[in-house]
Design an enzyme around this catalytic site. Sequence first.
Site, PDB file in Angstrom:
ATOM      1  N   GLY A   1       6.556 -18.757  -5.249  1.00 35.36           N
ATOM      2  CA  GLY A   1       5.402 -17.968  -5.406  1.00 35.36           C
ATOM      3  C   GLY A   1       4.606 -18.179  -6.648  1.00 35.36           C
TER       4      GLY A   1
ATOM      5  N   LEU B   1       7.574 -14.908  -6.557  1.00 36.86           N
ATOM      6  CA  LEU B   1       7.507 -13.329  -5.835  1.00 36.86           C
ATOM      7  C   LEU B   1       8.681 -12.549  -6.690  1.00 36.86           C
ATOM      8  CD1 LEU B   1       6.596 -13.537  -2.298  1.00 36.86           C
ATOM      9  CD2 LEU B   1       5.099 -13.629  -4.151  1.00 36.86           C
TER      10      LEU B   1
ATOM     11  N   ASN C   1      10.561 -23.781  -3.542  1.00 34.17           N
ATOM     12  CA  ASN C   1      12.221 -23.864  -3.312  1.00 34.17           C
ATOM     13  C   ASN C   1      12.650 -22.772  -2.312  1.00 34.17           C
ATOM     14  OD1 ASN C   1      11.207 -21.823  -5.074  1.00 34.17           O
ATOM     15  ND2 ASN C   1      13.578 -22.167  -6.154  1.00 34.17           N
ATOM     16  N   GLU C   2      11.757 -22.228  -1.529  1.00 33.34           N
ATOM     17  CA  GLU C   2      12.230 -21.205  -0.508  1.00 33.34           C
ATOM     18  C   GLU C   2      13.613 -21.537  -0.002  1.00 33.34           C
ATOM     19  OE1 GLU C   2       9.211 -21.811  -1.415  1.00 33.34           O
ATOM     20  OE2 GLU C   2       8.101 -19.905  -1.507  1.00 33.34           O
TER      21      GLU C   2
END
Length: 210
Positions: free
Chosen positions: A90, A52, A114-115
């Site tokens: 994303g 994203l 990996n957020e």
Amino acid sequence: MHMQSPPVNSLSLDFLTELCISLEKLEMDKGCRGLIITSVLSNQPKVFSAGLDILEMYGKSPEHCGEFWKVVQEMWLKFYGSNMGSSPAGGCLLSLTCDYRIMADNPRYTIGLNETQLGIVAPFWFKETMVNTVGHRNTEVALQLGLLYKPAEALKIGLVDQLVPEDQVFTVASQTMTKWLTIPGNVSVITTKSTLNLLFSFQLWCFNLV
Ligand SMILES: CC/C=C\CCC/C=C/C(=O)SCCNC(=O)CCNC(=O)[C@H](O)C(C)(C)COP(=O)(O)OP(=O)(O)OC[C@H]1O[C@@H](n2cnc3c(N)ncnc32)[C@H](O)[C@@H]1OP(=O)(O)O
């Protein structure tokens, strides 16, 4: 479908909207039975998608964020087949929505959700898509640590289906799709796929009601 939004194919509202419109057109095209999505960025090593667009989530109005979020979910609902280089967050979701993932065998590429490394939480439907692909325990470890996997590790846990030399990715993707398309009857394949996703689609629908 070639993605070419320099520098890193980040998924902005404009980019995702164009992607969804293109997919809708292909869905309506009776001659189209499959899709290979790839990156044609000129950077080396190649990025599939950086996920994203971080700038799209910062300092924007709630209405803008709502519109952005809707198109991210739309993208998740539509995808089919993929081939790739680096795919964080994303970008990983984009490839998880595909039926088959072929990754270039170059240890400089990574893939994963990996957020948590960014201090954000992978939404439940990112998490569920990961669980459906690599199982609960692998997801538990991957998401809590925000792991980005090199190709060999990704193959080992089933996050990708096949590794191939970089210059053969598209050829192998085409051959694989040809094999998948030998299964007779579009309707049976689509129905099978919908059945596999039924509970999950319902959960997402409920989530959007609250
Ligand atoms: C409402 C939403 C709520 C919650 C959302 C939760 C879910 C979130 C999902 C996400 O996808 S968050 C995004 C996560 N993405 C990343 O962590 C990727 C970060 N990027 C990288 O790791 C690397 O950039 C790379 C993709 C591996 C490419 O590396 P490379 O060395 O080739 O390029 P470089 O790092 O120099 O970047 C070039 C250029 O691109 C900009 N960039 C990179 N990623 C993004 C991004 N996701 N969004 C926007 N812009 C991005 C980077 O800043 C550089 O720009 P510059 O040249 O102007 O400095």
